[in-house]
Motif scaffolding. Structure first.
Motif, short mmCIF file in Angstrom:
data_model
loop_
_atom_site.label_atom_id
_atom_site.label_comp_id
_atom_site.label_asym_id
_atom_site.label_seq_id
_atom_site.Cartn_x
_atom_site.Cartn_y
_atom_site.Cartn_z
N UNK A 37 -12.13 13.19 0.21
CA UNK A 37 -13.05 12.77 -0.87
C UNK A 37 -12.33 11.09 0.32
N UNK A 38 -13.23 9.90 0.54
CA UNK A 38 -13.42 9.21 1.60
C UNK A 38 -13.45 7.93 0.37
N UNK A 39 -12.56 6.93 0.64
CA UNK A 39 -13.10 5.89 -0.10
C UNK A 39 -13.11 4.25 0.09
N UNK A 40 -14.27 3.42 0.29
CA UNK A 40 -14.58 2.56 1.52
C UNK A 40 -13.73 1.35 0.74
N UNK A 41 -13.30 1.46 -0.10
CA UNK A 41 -12.41 0.23 -0.85
C UNK A 41 -10.70 0.94 -0.62
N UNK A 42 -10.07 -0.30 -0.20
CA UNK A 42 -9.13 0.05 0.63
C UNK A 42 -7.83 -0.55 -0.85
N UNK A 43 -8.40 -0.68 -2.09
CA UNK A 43 -7.20 -0.94 -3.19
C UNK A 43 -7.49 0.39 -3.77
N UNK A 44 -8.06 1.07 -4.29
CA UNK A 44 -8.80 1.94 -4.87
C UNK A 44 -8.57 3.27 -4.50
N UNK A 45 -8.38 3.65 -3.07
CA UNK A 45 -7.34 5.00 -1.77
C UNK A 45 -5.98 4.09 -2.58
N UNK A 46 -5.27 3.22 -2.41
CA UNK A 46 -3.82 2.38 -2.58
C UNK A 46 -3.78 3.14 -3.92
N UNK A 47 -4.47 2.71 -4.42
CA UNK A 47 -3.88 3.70 -5.92
C UNK A 47 -3.59 4.22 -6.44
N UNK A 48 -4.66 5.69 -5.66
CA UNK A 48 -4.61 6.25 -5.93
C UNK A 48 -3.33 7.28 -5.61
N UNK A 49 -3.66 7.24 -3.89
CA UNK A 49 -2.01 7.14 -3.16
C UNK A 49 -0.59 7.03 -3.90
N UNK A 50 -0.58 5.82 -4.48
CA UNK A 50 0.51 5.50 -5.44
C UNK A 50 0.79 6.49 -6.64
N UNK A 51 -0.15 7.23 -6.91
CA UNK A 51 -0.70 7.95 -8.32
C UNK A 51 1.07 9.28 -7.95
N UNK A 52 -0.05 9.65 -6.49
CA UNK A 52 0.84 10.91 -6.40
C UNK A 52 1.29 11.04 -5.31
N UNK A 53 1.73 9.77 -4.80
CA UNK A 53 3.19 9.63 -3.48
C UNK A 53 2.21 9.91 -2.79
#
Length: 65
Positions: A37-53
């Motif tokens: 899944x690709x995201x154009x918004x860095x902040x939303x990608x960063x939030x997902x990354x933080x949730x899953x480590x």
């Protein structure tokens, strides 16, 4: 050229969040960047990354001629 972001955890990429039979959410991962899944918004990608480590990475997409 377009910048998008992908979330990576080890050798896996984030694909989607789905509801399980126990009414909790779980993340589906893939080993193929094409299925990620690709995201154009860095902040939303960063939030997902933080949730899953994992970590969010920037990818440059180019149009093929």
């Amino acid at each position: 050229m377009k910048n998008v972001y992908v979330v990576r955890l080890g050798d896996l990429y984030y694909k989607e969040r789905e509801l399980s039979v126990t009414n909790t959410y779980r993340c589906t991962m893939t080993d193929s960047l094409n299925d990620a899944s690709f995201s154009e918004d860095f902040d939303s990608a960063k939030k997902i990354a933080e949730k899953i480590g994992g970590k969010a990475y920037k990818i440059n997409l180019e149009e093929a001629e």
